[in-house]
Every structure is written in structure tokens, then in C-alpha cells.
Design a protein around this motif. Structure first.
Motif, mmCIF file in Angstrom:
data_model
loop_
_atom_site.group_PDB
_atom_site.id
_atom_site.type_symbol
_atom_site.label_atom_id
_atom_site.label_comp_id
_atom_site.label_asym_id
_atom_site.label_seq_id
_atom_site.Cartn_x
_atom_site.Cartn_y
_atom_site.Cartn_z
ATOM 1 N N GLN A 66 93.205 -1.901 5.554
ATOM 2 C CA GLN A 66 92.173 -0.921 5.199
ATOM 3 C C GLN A 66 90.846 -1.260 5.886
ATOM 4 N N GLY A 67 90.575 -2.543 5.998
ATOM 5 C CA GLY A 67 89.360 -2.940 6.717
ATOM 6 C C GLY A 67 89.427 -2.564 8.189
ATOM 7 N N GLN A 68 90.608 -2.794 8.808
ATOM 8 C CA GLN A 68 90.762 -2.416 10.209
ATOM 9 C C GLN A 68 90.696 -0.891 10.387
ATOM 10 N N SER A 69 91.277 -0.164 9.422
ATOM 11 C CA SER A 69 91.241 1.301 9.503
ATOM 12 C C SER A 69 89.814 1.814 9.433
ATOM 13 N N SER A 70 89.027 1.230 8.536
ATOM 14 C CA SER A 70 87.619 1.647 8.428
ATOM 15 C C SER A 70 86.858 1.312 9.714
ATOM 16 N N LYS A 71 87.174 0.165 10.297
ATOM 17 C CA LYS A 71 86.496 -0.249 11.531
ATOM 18 C C LYS A 71 86.834 0.699 12.676
ATOM 19 N N LEU A 72 88.124 1.086 12.795
ATOM 20 C CA LEU A 72 88.527 2.014 13.853
ATOM 21 C C LEU A 72 87.893 3.391 13.649
ATOM 22 N N GLU A 73 87.770 3.786 12.399
ATOM 23 C CA GLU A 73 87.128 5.079 12.132
ATOM 24 C C GLU A 73 85.666 5.040 12.560
ATOM 25 N N ASP A 74 84.978 3.954 12.285
ATOM 26 C CA ASP A 74 83.574 3.824 12.714
ATOM 27 C C ASP A 74 83.459 3.808 14.244
ATOM 28 N N GLN A 75 84.422 3.118 14.886
ATOM 29 C CA GLN A 75 84.390 3.072 16.365
ATOM 30 C C GLN A 75 84.624 4.472 16.958
ATOM 31 N N GLY A 76 85.556 5.237 16.356
ATOM 32 C CA GLY A 76 85.811 6.588 16.864
ATOM 33 C C GLY A 76 84.579 7.464 16.718
ATOM 34 N N ARG A 77 83.894 7.365 15.614
ATOM 35 C CA ARG A 77 82.682 8.147 15.421
ATOM 36 C C ARG A 77 81.592 7.745 16.432
ATOM 37 N N LYS A 78 81.471 6.440 16.607
ATOM 38 C CA LYS A 78 80.450 5.960 17.540
ATOM 39 C C LYS A 78 80.758 6.397 18.973
ATOM 40 N N ALA A 79 82.058 6.312 19.375
ATOM 41 C CA ALA A 79 82.450 6.732 20.731
ATOM 42 C C ALA A 79 82.243 8.234 20.923
ATOM 43 N N LEU A 80 82.547 9.007 19.864
ATOM 44 C CA LEU A 80 82.359 10.449 19.957
ATOM 45 C C LEU A 80 80.868 10.792 20.051
ATOM 46 N N ALA A 81 80.048 10.007 19.378
ATOM 47 C CA ALA A 81 78.598 10.244 19.456
ATOM 48 C C ALA A 81 78.059 9.934 20.833
ATOM 49 N N LEU A 82 78.698 8.975 21.501
ATOM 50 C CA LEU A 82 78.262 8.609 22.859
ATOM 51 C C LEU A 82 78.929 9.465 23.907
ATOM 52 N N GLY A 83 79.705 10.434 23.523
ATOM 53 C CA GLY A 83 80.346 11.323 24.485
ATOM 54 C C GLY A 83 81.623 10.771 25.055
ATOM 55 N N ARG A 84 82.142 9.711 24.465
ATOM 56 C CA ARG A 84 83.411 9.131 24.931
ATOM 57 C C ARG A 84 84.520 9.605 24.010
ATOM 58 N N GLU A 85 84.949 10.823 24.342
ATOM 59 C CA GLU A 85 86.006 11.415 23.506
ATOM 60 C C GLU A 85 87.322 10.669 23.649
ATOM 61 N N ASP A 86 87.580 10.117 24.839
ATOM 62 C CA ASP A 86 88.813 9.381 25.065
ATOM 63 C C ASP A 86 88.885 8.136 24.190
ATOM 64 N N LEU A 87 87.716 7.450 24.108
ATOM 65 C CA LEU A 87 87.696 6.262 23.247
ATOM 66 C C LEU A 87 87.844 6.648 21.778
ATOM 67 N N ALA A 88 87.209 7.739 21.434
ATOM 68 C CA ALA A 88 87.316 8.194 20.046
ATOM 69 C C ALA A 88 88.752 8.552 19.720
#
Length: 267
Positions: A66-88
Motif C-alpha cells: 500500500q505504501g508503494q502504491s501510494s508512492k506510485l500514485e504520487d509519482q504519476g500525478r507529479k509526472a502528469l503535472a510536468l507534462g510527462r504523460e508516459d511516465l505517469a
């Protein structure tokens, strides 16, 4: 031949069963049963502990996933905010895989939790049964011990116990031997008196000598009795003459006694 073997086997089993029945002590059997129940209860408790350990391990894994899932969700949001849809997209794909693992672990956790509850309830019920058996066991043991002591006391008083029976047999044998020796001694005395047996010491007499001794002993008694009567008769006559004369002196009485005696000097 097979019939003989069957009979021999049956006899052996019957004797073995009888020997085991004599050797069996109900108190020992109860203690052994109680020990086995305690061992079973200990196994159930270890099972509960093992299931609880597995459940706890699953919970730790769930927390990590669950901790890793939350971390990946935060990374996807951050990548999407930076315009990196592929990373998200990659972060969300990894999160979806972790989420499947979380779902599987949660299912296992629910199953283990149910098993743990069942084992815990079984352990509690078994504990109650063991406690009840222990109380009943001690009651039966006390009753058996009291009955055994009462039986031994009754057997001792009635003389039917094994120990008292041995004492009674020893007394009976001693009495029988004593009576036998007394009868033998009496028979030997009778045989010696009758002359049927010879006395090697030379002290015993035969029947003729014994009869002669008896007759001579009786004759000696009669002679002694006649002598005493004569002395008494002679003394009574002298006293009567002195009383009737009235003047008799001691010297006269002495002279009369001397004259009454036979004169052996003339011969």
C-alpha cells in the motif's frame, strides 16, 4: 492344526488381558490421558500462534504494498503535472500491478483471520474440557484411593488379604508341626514304657521291672504304716496305766518302758 493355533492364540490373549488388567492402575491411566490432552492443547495453541504469525506477516506485506502504491500514485500525478504523460502512464501501470497483489494478500489475510478465530475458539473449548477432565480426574483418583484403602483395611480385619493370609498360613503350619512333635514325643514315651523300644542310655526299665517296682513300693508303704500304728498303740497304753495308778512316777514309767522292751542281751 489351525484350530490348535487359534486356541493357543486365544488362550495367550486371554492371559495377557488378565495380566494387563491386574497391572493397570486407573489413576495412572487418568494421568496419562490428561497428559495427552495437554499435549493436544499445546499443539492447538501452537497452531493458533502459527496462523497469527502468518496473518501478521501478511499485514506487513500489505502495508508495504500500500505504501508503494501510494508512492506510485504520487509519482504519476507529479509526472502528469510536468507534462510527462508516459511516465505517469508507467507509474499507474505499476500501481495497478501492486493493487492486484494487495487484493490477493487481503483475501489471504481474511482467510487466515478466519482460521485464527476458529483455532482460538477450539483452543478455548479444549482448554475448558481439559480443566473439567482434570477436576473429574482428581475426584476419581481420590475416590479410588479411598476405596482401595478401605478394601485393604477390610481385608486386613477379615484376614483375607495376601499379607494376612501368609501370616495365617505360617501360624497354621507352626501349630501343625507343634502338634505333630507332641504326638511323636507321646508315642515314643509310650513305646519306651511298654518296652517296645530299647533305651540306649540304659535308664529305661522294661514292663516287668516297672511292675515289680510298683508292687514293692506299695509294700514298703504298708509296712511303714503298720509300724507307725504300733508305735501309736504302745504309747497310748503306757499313758493310760499312769493315769489309772495315780502314783506312778517318772522313774516307774521309765522302768515300765524298759521292761516292755525286748531284752536282746539274754540271747
Amino acid at each position: 492344526m489351525s484350530g490348535v493355533m487359534k486356541r493357543m492364540g486365544m488362550i495367550f490373549r486371554a492371559k495377557a488381558n488378565k495380566a494387563l488388567d491386574r497391572a493397570e492402575d486407573p489413576r495412572e491411566t487418568l494421568d496419562y490421558s490428561y497428559q495427552k490432552q495437554l499435549e493436544l492443547l499445546q499443539k492447538v495453541r501452537r497452531g493458533v500462534a502459527d496462523v497469527a504469525t502468518s496473518r501478521k506477516r501478511l499485514e506487513l506485506q500489505l502495508n508495504q504494498l500500500q505504501g508503494q502504491s501510494s508512492k506510485l500514485e504520487d509519482q504519476g500525478r507529479k509526472a502528469l503535472a510536468l507534462g510527462r504523460e508516459d511516465l505517469a502512464r508507467e507509474a499507474l501501470s505499476r500501481r495497478a500491478a501492486l493493487q492486484q497483489q494487495v487484493t490477493d494478500l487481503e483475501t489471504q489475510h481474511t482467510t487466515l483471520q478466519g482460521e485464527e478465530e476458529k483455532l482460538t475458539l477450539a483452543a478455548q473449548r479444549l482448554q475448558a474440557k481439559v480443566d473439567a477432565f482434570r477436576t473429574k480426574k482428581e475426584t476419581i483418583k481420590a475416590t479410588y484411593t479411598a476405596a482401595q484403602a478401605q478394601t485393604r483395611i477390610g481385608e486386613a480385619f477379615s484376614g483375607i488379604s495376601e499379607e494376612m493370609g501368609d501370616v495365617g498360613l505360617a501360624i497354621q503350619r507352626a501349630e501343625d508341626k507343634t502338634a505333630q512333635l507332641q504326638a511323636r514325643a507321646g508315642a515314643i514315651d509310650e513305646l519306651l514304657a511298654s518296652g517296645a523300644l530299647d533305651d540306649p542310655s540304659g535308664m529305661a526299665k522294661d514292663d516287668i521291672a516297672a511292675e515289680l517296682d510298683r508292687i514293692s513300693g506299695g509294700t514298703d508303704v504298708e509296712l511303714e504304716l503298720q509300724r507307725m500304728k504300733a508305735e501309736l498303740a504302745g504309747g497310748s497304753g503306757s499313758s493310760q496305766q499312769a493315769i489309772e495308778g495315780g502314783t506312778a512316777t517318772p522313774q516307774d514309767a521309765q522302768g515300765q518302758q524298759n521292761s516292755a522292751r525286748p531284752n536282746f542281751d539274754k540271747h
